[in-house]
Scaffold this motif. Structure first.
Motif, PDB file in Angstrom:
ATOM      1  N   ALA A 174       4.642 -11.880   6.053  1.00 53.13           N
ATOM      2  CA  ALA A 174       4.474 -10.730   6.957  1.00 53.13           C
ATOM      3  C   ALA A 174       5.177  -9.521   6.363  1.00 53.13           C
ATOM      4  CB  ALA A 174       5.061 -11.044   8.342  1.00 53.13           C
ATOM      5  N   VAL A 175       4.544  -8.371   6.528  1.00 51.45           N
ATOM      6  CA  VAL A 175       5.193  -7.102   6.182  1.00 51.45           C
ATOM      7  C   VAL A 175       5.154  -6.233   7.439  1.00 51.45           C
ATOM      8  CG1 VAL A 175       5.125  -5.019   4.747  1.00 51.45           C
ATOM      9  CG2 VAL A 175       4.469  -7.231   3.753  1.00 51.45           C
ATOM     10  N   ILE A 176       6.309  -5.676   7.799  1.00 55.61           N
ATOM     11  CA  ILE A 176       6.374  -4.815   8.983  1.00 55.61           C
ATOM     12  C   ILE A 176       6.046  -3.399   8.506  1.00 55.61           C
ATOM     13  CG2 ILE A 176       7.756  -4.086  10.957  1.00 55.61           C
ATOM     14  CD1 ILE A 176       7.302  -7.269  10.363  1.00 55.61           C
ATOM     15  N   THR A 177       4.836  -2.971   8.715  1.00 60.38           N
ATOM     16  CA  THR A 177       4.407  -1.643   8.264  1.00 60.38           C
ATOM     17  C   THR A 177       4.496  -0.657   9.428  1.00 60.38           C
ATOM     18  OG1 THR A 177       2.097  -1.969   8.864  1.00 60.38           O
ATOM     19  CG2 THR A 177       2.759  -2.743   6.686  1.00 60.38           C
ATOM     20  N   ASP A 178       4.441   0.620   9.095  1.00 62.68           N
ATOM     21  CA  ASP A 178       4.470   1.654  10.134  1.00 62.68           C
ATOM     22  C   ASP A 178       3.936   2.940   9.515  1.00 62.68           C
ATOM     23  OD1 ASP A 178       5.047   3.535  12.077  1.00 62.68           O
ATOM     24  OD2 ASP A 178       7.098   2.846  12.436  1.00 62.68           O
ATOM     25  N   ASP A 179       2.773   3.379   9.993  1.00 60.39           N
ATOM     26  CA  ASP A 179       2.208   4.622   9.447  1.00 60.39           C
ATOM     27  C   ASP A 179       2.719   5.837  10.206  1.00 60.39           C
ATOM     28  OD1 ASP A 179       0.925   4.560  11.864  1.00 60.39           O
ATOM     29  OD2 ASP A 179      -1.091   4.320  11.067  1.00 60.39           O
ATOM     30  N   GLY A 180       3.702   5.624  11.072  1.00 55.75           N
ATOM     31  CA  GLY A 180       4.273   6.711  11.851  1.00 55.75           C
ATOM     32  C   GLY A 180       3.962   6.554  13.331  1.00 55.75           C
ATOM     33  N   SER A 181       3.074   5.607  13.647  1.00 54.46           N
ATOM     34  CA  SER A 181       2.727   5.420  15.060  1.00 54.46           C
ATOM     35  C   SER A 181       3.405   4.186  15.656  1.00 54.46           C
ATOM     36  CB  SER A 181       1.203   5.327  15.221  1.00 54.46           C
ATOM     37  OG  SER A 181       0.670   4.391  14.332  1.00 54.46           O
ATOM     38  N   GLY A 182       4.278   3.527  14.886  1.00 57.56           N
ATOM     39  CA  GLY A 182       5.021   2.377  15.409  1.00 57.56           C
ATOM     40  C   GLY A 182       4.851   1.167  14.508  1.00 57.56           C
ATOM     41  N   PRO A 183       5.814   0.222  14.578  1.00 58.42           N
ATOM     42  CA  PRO A 183       5.771  -0.945  13.697  1.00 58.42           C
ATOM     43  C   PRO A 183       4.589  -1.871  14.005  1.00 58.42           C
ATOM     44  CG  PRO A 183       7.950  -0.659  14.668  1.00 58.42           C
ATOM     45  CD  PRO A 183       7.028   0.256  15.405  1.00 58.42           C
ATOM     46  N   VAL A 184       3.955  -2.359  12.936  1.00 56.12           N
ATOM     47  CA  VAL A 184       2.808  -3.264  13.031  1.00 56.12           C
ATOM     48  C   VAL A 184       3.032  -4.394  12.036  1.00 56.12           C
ATOM     49  CG1 VAL A 184       0.325  -3.475  12.521  1.00 56.12           C
ATOM     50  CG2 VAL A 184       1.192  -1.439  13.705  1.00 56.12           C
ATOM     51  N   VAL A 185       2.669  -5.624  12.423  1.00 56.55           N
ATOM     52  CA  VAL A 185       2.810  -6.765  11.521  1.00 56.55           C
ATOM     53  C   VAL A 185       1.520  -6.951  10.735  1.00 56.55           C
ATOM     54  CG1 VAL A 185       3.233  -9.247  11.363  1.00 56.55           C
ATOM     55  CG2 VAL A 185       4.365  -7.896  13.142  1.00 56.55           C
ATOM     56  N   ARG A 186       1.636  -7.011   9.428  1.00 55.77           N
ATOM     57  CA  ARG A 186       0.487  -7.378   8.596  1.00 55.77           C
ATOM     58  C   ARG A 186       0.811  -8.708   7.926  1.00 55.77           C
ATOM     59  NH1 ARG A 186      -2.289  -2.905   5.086  1.00 55.77           N
ATOM     60  NH2 ARG A 186      -3.803  -4.602   5.055  1.00 55.77           N
ATOM     61  N   ARG A 187      -0.084  -9.673   8.121  1.00 54.52           N
ATOM     62  CA  ARG A 187       0.153 -11.037   7.612  1.00 54.52           C
ATOM     63  C   ARG A 187      -0.530 -11.233   6.268  1.00 54.52           C
ATOM     64  NH1 ARG A 187       3.549 -14.168  11.210  1.00 54.52           N
ATOM     65  NH2 ARG A 187       3.196 -13.346  13.303  1.00 54.52           N
ATOM     66  N   ASN A 188       0.105 -12.050   5.421  1.00 50.14           N
ATOM     67  CA  ASN A 188      -0.487 -12.486   4.153  1.00 50.14           C
ATOM     68  C   ASN A 188      -0.987 -11.312   3.317  1.00 50.14           C
ATOM     69  OD1 ASN A 188      -0.068 -15.204   5.005  1.00 50.14           O
ATOM     70  ND2 ASN A 188      -1.888 -14.976   6.312  1.00 50.14           N
ATOM     71  N   VAL A 189      -0.090 -10.385   3.065  1.00 51.93           N
ATOM     72  CA  VAL A 189      -0.432  -9.222   2.239  1.00 51.93           C
ATOM     73  C   VAL A 189       0.561  -9.102   1.082  1.00 51.93           C
ATOM     74  CG1 VAL A 189      -1.571  -7.854   4.025  1.00 51.93           C
ATOM     75  CG2 VAL A 189       0.918  -7.715   3.761  1.00 51.93           C
ATOM     76  N   ASP A 190       0.185  -8.274   0.117  1.00 54.84           N
ATOM     77  CA  ASP A 190       1.072  -7.937  -0.995  1.00 54.84           C
ATOM     78  C   ASP A 190       1.671  -6.559  -0.729  1.00 54.84           C
ATOM     79  OD1 ASP A 190      -0.009 -10.230  -2.085  1.00 54.84           O
ATOM     80  OD2 ASP A 190      -1.367  -9.154  -3.448  1.00 54.84           O
ATOM     81  N   LEU A 191       2.815  -6.323  -1.348  1.00 53.66           N
ATOM     82  CA  LEU A 191       3.421  -4.983  -1.282  1.00 53.66           C
ATOM     83  C   LEU A 191       3.750  -4.575  -2.712  1.00 53.66           C
ATOM     84  CD1 LEU A 191       6.087  -3.674   1.212  1.00 53.66           C
ATOM     85  CD2 LEU A 191       6.334  -3.257  -1.239  1.00 53.66           C
ATOM     86  N   LEU A 192       3.240  -3.403  -3.105  1.00 52.99           N
ATOM     87  CA  LEU A 192       3.409  -2.927  -4.475  1.00 52.99           C
ATOM     88  C   LEU A 192       4.294  -1.690  -4.481  1.00 52.99           C
ATOM     89  CD1 LEU A 192       2.531  -3.043  -7.518  1.00 52.99           C
ATOM     90  CD2 LEU A 192       0.590  -1.578  -6.857  1.00 52.99           C
ATOM     91  N   THR A 193       5.328  -1.723  -5.319  1.00 53.72           N
ATOM     92  CA  THR A 193       6.175  -0.538  -5.472  1.00 53.72           C
ATOM     93  C   THR A 193       5.946   0.062  -6.855  1.00 53.72           C
ATOM     94  OG1 THR A 193       8.126  -1.589  -6.475  1.00 53.72           O
ATOM     95  CG2 THR A 193       7.935  -1.684  -4.075  1.00 53.72           C
ATOM     96  N   GLU A 194       6.194   1.338  -6.954  1.00 54.66           N
ATOM     97  CA  GLU A 194       6.123   2.012  -8.256  1.00 54.66           C
ATOM     98  C   GLU A 194       7.240   3.050  -8.284  1.00 54.66           C
ATOM     99  OE1 GLU A 194       2.500   4.114  -9.046  1.00 54.66           O
ATOM    100  OE2 GLU A 194       2.869   4.143 -11.221  1.00 54.66           O
ATOM    101  N   GLY A 195       8.183   2.885  -9.203  1.00 55.18           N
ATOM    102  CA  GLY A 195       9.347   3.769  -9.204  1.00 55.18           C
ATOM    103  C   GLY A 195      10.073   3.673  -7.882  1.00 55.18           C
ATOM    104  N   PRO A 196      10.429   4.792  -7.280  1.00 54.85           N
ATOM    105  CA  PRO A 196      11.225   4.736  -6.037  1.00 54.85           C
ATOM    106  C   PRO A 196      10.395   4.493  -4.773  1.00 54.85           C
ATOM    107  CG  PRO A 196      10.836   7.015  -6.661  1.00 54.85           C
ATOM    108  CD  PRO A 196      10.220   6.175  -7.746  1.00 54.85           C
TER     109      PRO A 196
END
Ligand SMILES: [Zn+2]
Length: 459
Positions: free
Chosen positions: A11-33
């Protein structure tokens, strides 16, 4: 630019600014900071060069916690049964603790800051605000400079609150003379720190907040000049408010604290107060209207017997809320994860005495993340979404501790609590804590050096 692919997060707890949402079975990619993407099968796309793939099976990934009130130096005076609040009056306690505080030297400020920040990072905190108001004359003025050095060593995002006290005991304060500064000394050093360290750009790792300690221990001019400096330089303002001092301020200035500060201009969207447990509903409504935020520190309720702050009223009126540990004078740990759990549990305890309902658990997660970011004036931290800073922590939920809890990641920390250190903490795209270690640092040596600095203080 290097980055990480956290692959197959439970699970990743995402939030596009409208509140926390759970996304299951996903990847998270970072680049630099920054976070570049959150989604399914990101490995199928071309990964940026230098990306390290990390198996995140079983991981819950949360936005990094944001601590909005602390006094790191107090870590060197903790777990003292002889400073038991249940047996001492505030005056007796102050008479015992201030002589200890005033002995601290520059090395103590450096090592106590490392001590507090290390514990914060282990428990998922990625941005720390510290309210450093203790400037014993013999220790010099480079104490916050050393705090920035400590933050650099650990890789922590650090907002330094330059505190200070100007009013002598002979005029009604509680501060020993050797810890006093003049208003000019205080303001000039705030300006020096802003010039030397404050970085207002996105993904900034260093900011400075003008933070006179508290209205009862400073001249009015100290607050007036703090407002002028902060507004001139575009930095935030912070102080302690609503800890029972309003009768003193009323007697001295003819106004309760909130009115006094509002009249000076020490209020607004660039201002946040610590505590606020004694405020009236009318005062809270006015803070909501002015945009002034509150750093709520729940743990002093246990040790000091502070009142349970009326968070339901603050939430109902629209006051901006963040969370803080507070210093070891009133909370012996630097574990904001623990404070987040306490914050929710204490409101449940006091629910029957309130006029408004206790906000749901997920709101407390917000207070500890995006709420804190808002108090610090940051729009680039506190949420997980593409373009936001890669400040996060992960817990591997394939443990007995989490059996039966995994259906609701949003309520897990407020309701259940997470007792152990995180499996990984990342700040600004860099892993600063993983597998029980600070990469590149020798924790046992850090601890021994801190103990050696502490041994120079006489209790
Ligand atoms: Zn405090």
């Amino acid at each position: 630019m290097s980055g990480y692919l956290l692959k197959n997060c439970a699970a990743v707890i995402t939030d596009d600014g409208s509140g926390p949402v759970v996304r299951r079975n996903v990847d998270l990619l970072t680049e630099g900071p920054a976070i570049r993407a959150i989604g399914e099968n990101l490995e199928g796309e071309a990964l940026p060069e230098g990306t390290t793939v990390q198996d995140a099976t079983g991981w819950f990934v949360y936005p990094g916690l944001v601590n909005t009130h602390h006094h790191f130096f107090q870590c060197f005076v903790r777990n003292r049964a002889d400073l038991d609040w249940t047996k001492l009056s505030v005056i007796e306690w102050l008479d015992r603790i201030y002589p200890v505080f005033s002995q601290l030297n520059e090395a103590c400020f450096y090592h106590s800051s490392l001590t507090a920040m290390a514990e914060l990072i282990k428990h998922g905190c990625t941005t720390a605000f510290d309210h450093q108001y203790n400037f014993p004359r013999h220790a010099g003025k480079r104490l916050i400079d050393r705090q920035f050095e400590a933050a650099d060593l650990l890789g922590m995002r650090f907002h330094a609150g330059r505190g200070g006290n100007t009013l002598p005991k002979s005029e009604g304060s509680t501060i020993p003379d050797e810890m006093l500064e003049t208003t000019d000394e205080f303001i000039n050093d705030c300006a020096r720190l802003i010039d030397s360290y404050h970085d207002a750009r996105p993904f900034s790792m260093r900011q400075v907040v003008v933070a006179p300690c508290q209205p009862v221990n400073a001249y009015r001019e100290t607050f007036v000049e703090s407002v002028a400096l902060a507004r001139d330089r575009g930095v935030m303002l912070h102080t302690h408010v609503g800890e029972g001092e309003s009768p003193v301020i009323q007697a001295r200035h003819g106004l309760r604290t909130v009115d006094y500060l509002e009249e000076i201009g020490f209020a607004g969207p660039d201002t946040f107060y610590a505590h606020c447990w004694e405020l009236t509903h009318d005062e809270l409504r006015r803070m909501a209207a002015s945009g002034t935020g509150v750093s709520h520190c729940p743990e002093p309720v246990y040790l000091v017997g502070a009142e349970v702050t009326d968070i339901p009223a603050m939430a109902a009126f629209g006051v901006r809320i963040g969370l803080g540990c507070d210093g070891a004078a009133s909370n012996d740990n630097s574990n904001l994860m623990h404070s987040l759990h306490s914050a929710y549990m204490l409101q449940c305890l006091a629910a029957s005495t309130r006029a408004h309902p206790v906000p749901p658990p997920v709101e407390f997660l917000r207070y500890g993340t995006s709420g804190g970011a808002s108090l610090l004036g940051r729009s680039d931290i506190g949420r997980l979404a593409p373009g936001m800073a890669a400040d996060l922590f992960a817990i591997d939920t394939r443990r007995m501790d989490y059996v039966g809890t995994r259906h609701d990641p949003l309520s897990l920390i407020p309701r259940v609590g997470i007792g152990m250190a995180t499996d990984m903490t990342m700040i600004n795209g860099r892993i600063v804590w993983a597998n029980g270690e600070f990469p590149g640092l020798d924790e046992a040596k850090l601890a021994a050096d801190a103990e050696a600095a502490l041994a120079t203080v006489n209790f």
